[in-house]
Design a protein around this motif. Structure first.
Motif, PDB file in Angstrom:
ATOM      1  N   ALA A 239     108.625 -94.211  25.376  1.00  0.00           N
ATOM      2  CA  ALA A 239     108.422 -94.275  23.928  1.00  0.00           C
ATOM      3  C   ALA A 239     108.955 -93.022  23.246  1.00  0.00           C
ATOM      4  N   THR A 240     108.764 -91.865  23.887  1.00  0.00           N
ATOM      5  CA  THR A 240     109.297 -90.621  23.335  1.00  0.00           C
ATOM      6  C   THR A 240     110.818 -90.673  23.260  1.00  0.00           C
ATOM      7  N   GLN A 241     111.445 -91.154  24.330  1.00  0.00           N
ATOM      8  CA  GLN A 241     112.903 -91.232  24.340  1.00  0.00           C
ATOM      9  C   GLN A 241     113.405 -92.213  23.294  1.00  0.00           C
ATOM     10  N   ARG A 242     112.703 -93.322  23.114  1.00  0.00           N
ATOM     11  CA  ARG A 242     113.112 -94.291  22.078  1.00  0.00           C
ATOM     12  C   ARG A 242     113.068 -93.651  20.696  1.00  0.00           C
ATOM     13  N   ALA A 243     112.037 -92.860  20.444  1.00  0.00           N
ATOM     14  CA  ALA A 243     111.931 -92.205  19.137  1.00  0.00           C
ATOM     15  C   ALA A 243     113.034 -91.173  18.947  1.00  0.00           C
ATOM     16  N   ILE A 244     113.334 -90.423  20.010  1.00  0.00           N
ATOM     17  CA  ILE A 244     114.400 -89.410  19.926  1.00  0.00           C
ATOM     18  C   ILE A 244     115.765 -90.075  19.726  1.00  0.00           C
ATOM     19  N   ASP A 245     115.977 -91.198  20.418  1.00  0.00           N
ATOM     20  CA  ASP A 245     117.256 -91.905  20.280  1.00  0.00           C
ATOM     21  C   ASP A 245     117.380 -92.599  18.934  1.00  0.00           C
ATOM     22  N   GLY A 246     116.244 -93.049  18.378  1.00  0.00           N
ATOM     23  CA  GLY A 246     116.238 -93.734  17.090  1.00  0.00           C
ATOM     24  C   GLY A 246     116.845 -95.126  17.175  1.00  0.00           C
ATOM     25  N   PRO A 247     116.932 -95.795  16.022  1.00  0.00           N
ATOM     26  CA  PRO A 247     116.446 -95.348  14.709  1.00  0.00           C
ATOM     27  C   PRO A 247     114.939 -95.517  14.583  1.00  0.00           C
ATOM     28  N   ILE A 248     114.363 -94.840  13.598  1.00  0.00           N
ATOM     29  CA  ILE A 248     112.943 -94.972  13.310  1.00  0.00           C
ATOM     30  C   ILE A 248     112.749 -96.229  12.464  1.00  0.00           C
ATOM     31  N   PRO A 249     111.954 -97.195  12.950  1.00  0.00           N
ATOM     32  CA  PRO A 249     111.823 -98.476  12.233  1.00  0.00           C
ATOM     33  C   PRO A 249     111.262 -98.307  10.822  1.00  0.00           C
ATOM     34  N   ASN A 250     111.654 -99.255   9.966  1.00  0.00           N
ATOM     35  CA  ASN A 250     111.122 -99.339   8.597  1.00  0.00           C
ATOM     36  C   ASN A 250     111.318 -98.057   7.793  1.00  0.00           C
ATOM     37  N   SER A 251     112.433 -97.367   8.042  1.00  0.00           N
ATOM     38  CA  SER A 251     112.736 -96.137   7.304  1.00  0.00           C
ATOM     39  C   SER A 251     114.232 -95.895   7.357  1.00  0.00           C
ATOM     40  N   THR A 252     114.664 -94.889   6.623  1.00  0.00           N
ATOM     41  CA  THR A 252     116.070 -94.477   6.677  1.00  0.00           C
ATOM     42  C   THR A 252     116.268 -93.314   7.638  1.00  0.00           C
ATOM     43  N   VAL A 253     115.227 -92.910   8.357  1.00  0.00           N
ATOM     44  CA  VAL A 253     115.311 -91.799   9.309  1.00  0.00           C
ATOM     45  C   VAL A 253     116.004 -92.291  10.570  1.00  0.00           C
TER      46      VAL A 253
END
Length: 327
Positions: A239-253
Motif C-alpha cells: 500500500a505504501t508503494q502504491r501511494a508513492i507510485d501514485g496517482p492519489i485517487p479522487n484528487s489531482t495529486v
C-alpha cells in the motif's frame, strides 16, 4: 645418570644415523597428521560458513519473492473511511493481487470528504493531529464530514532498526480488520503516544495495550496476535508503494511525496507551520464551498460553532510540511 647422549655413544655411526632418520620420520608423520587435522577443521568450518551463507541468501530471496498477503477488511481503498458516530465503512478484504478500489466521493451531498495519508512515526503528522483531531472528530461525529485514513510506512529506517512505521501501520490494519469502529480512537491514541523519530518506538506489546485499552474494542486478543504476527505487514509495504507510485485517487495529486498528505474534497491542504486549527477549518469550508458552488448546490455546514476556539499552534522545529520517503 643415564641419558640418550650416553646411550648414543654405544651405537655405531650408522646406527646413530638410522636412529636420527627414524626420529625425523616420526616427527614428519606427526606434523602431517596435525596438518591433515587442521585442513579438515578448516574445510569443515568453511563448509559450515558456506551453508550459513546459503541459508541466509535463500531466506532473503524467499522473502523478496514471497507474494503479498491479502489486505485487511474495511480497507479496500488502502484506507479506512469513517463516518457519522465514528462508524467505519465496511468493505471486503482485497486479495493479494487485487487493485485497491477508491472510495466513492460524497462531494455531491452535504458531507465533506477528508482524506489523510500518514506515517505514525512522522512528527509533522503528529503536529497536524494535535492541532486538528478534535475538530475533525466533531465534523465526523455529527455527519458533516467523513475522514479516510491511509496508514503508510515511509519512515521505516528511522526507528533504530525496529521498523516502527511498518509495525504501527500493521497494527492500524489489524484494528481496521477486527474492530473497524474503534479505528478513529486507535489512530488518535497512536498519535497521543507517538514516539520521537530516531527512537525505537513502541514495541508490539505496547501497541496491543493501546488497542485493548480502547472502549468497545472487539476481540483484543485476536488483534494482539495480528500485531505480533504482522498479519498485514506485506500489505503495508504494498500500500505504501502504491501511494508513492501514485496517482492519489479522487484528487489531482500525482504521488505521495511525504506525510502528512491531507485532502479535502480532493483538494490538497498546503499548510503553513506551525499548524493552526483556524487555518485548517478555513480551508475545509473553502474547499467544500468551492466544490458545492461548482455543482450549483448549497454550501455545506462543516464549520464549527462560534464557541469553539482555535487550538493552540503546535510547536514545530520542522522546516517543511512533508517528509521525504525513506529509501
Amino acid at each position: 645418570m643415564t641419558d640418550n647422549a650416553s646411550d648414543d655413544k654405544t651405537l655405531t655411526k650408522n646406527q646413530r644415523r638410522a636412529a636420527a632418520r627414524q626420529k625425523a620420520q616420526a616427527a614428519r608423520k606427526k606434523q602431517k597428521r596435525r596438518q591433515r587435522t587442521g585442513r579438515v577443521l578448516l574445510q569443515g568450518g568453511i563448509a559450515l560458513a558456506l551453508v550459513a551463507v546459503v541459508v541466509i541468501v535463500v531466506v532473503v530471496i524467499t522473502n523478496s519473492i514471497r507474494p503479498a498477503g491479502p489486505g485487511p477488511a474495511n480497507m479496500a481503498s488502502d484506507g479506512i473511511r469513517i463516518g457519522q458516530d465514528f462508524v467505519a465503512d465496511t468493505t471486503p478484504a482485497l486479495a493479494a493481487d487485487d487493485e485497491p478500489v477508491p472510495s466513492a466521493t460524497t462531494a455531491a451531498s452535504d458531507t465533506v470528504d477528508i482524506v489523510v495519508y500518514l506515517d505514525y512515526l512522522c512528527p509533522i503528522c503528529g503536529q497536524f493531529e494535535a492541532a486538528n483531531n478534535e475538530y475533525i472528530a466533531g465534523l465526523v461525529d455529527s455527519g458533516a464530514a467523513t475522514v479516510e485514513y491511509h496508514p503508510v510506512a515511509i519512515l521505516t529506517n528511522q526507528s533504530v532498526g525496529t521498523r516502527y512505521s511498518n509495525r504501527a501501520a500493521n497494527a492500524a490494519a489489524c484494528v481496521a480488520n477486527y474492530s473497524p469502529n474503534s479505528f478513529f480512537d486507535f489512530n488518535t491514541a497512536l498519535f497521543e503516544q507517538q514516539p520521537e523519530e530516531g527512537t525505537r518506538g513502541l514495541d508490539d506489546a505496547a501497541l496491543s495495550d493501546i488497542a485493548s485499552g480502547i472502549d468497545g474494542v472487539v476481540d483484543p486478543a485476536r488483534i494482539a496476535t495480528c500485531i505480533d504476527d504482522e498479519e498485514f505487514g506485506s500489505w503495508v509495504t504494498a500500500a505504501t508503494q502504491r501511494a508513492i507510485d501514485g496517482p492519489i485517487p479522487n484528487s489531482t495529486v500525482e504521488t505521495l511525496a511525504g506525510t502528512p498528505l491531507v485532502l479535502v474534497n480532493g483538494q490538497r491542504y498546503d499548510p503553513s507551520l506551525p499548524f493552526t486549527n483556524e487555518e485548517f477549518r478555513n480551508f475545509v469550508v473553502t474547499a467544500a464551498g468551492n466544490s458545492y458552488a461548482d455543482s450549483s448546490t448549497a454550501t455545506p455546514t462543516p464549520a464549527p460553532a462560534e464557541s469553539d476556539a482555535p487550538a493552540e499552534p503546535a510547536e514545530s522545529t520542522t522546516p517543511a510540511p512533508t517528509e521525504t520517503p525513506a529509501s
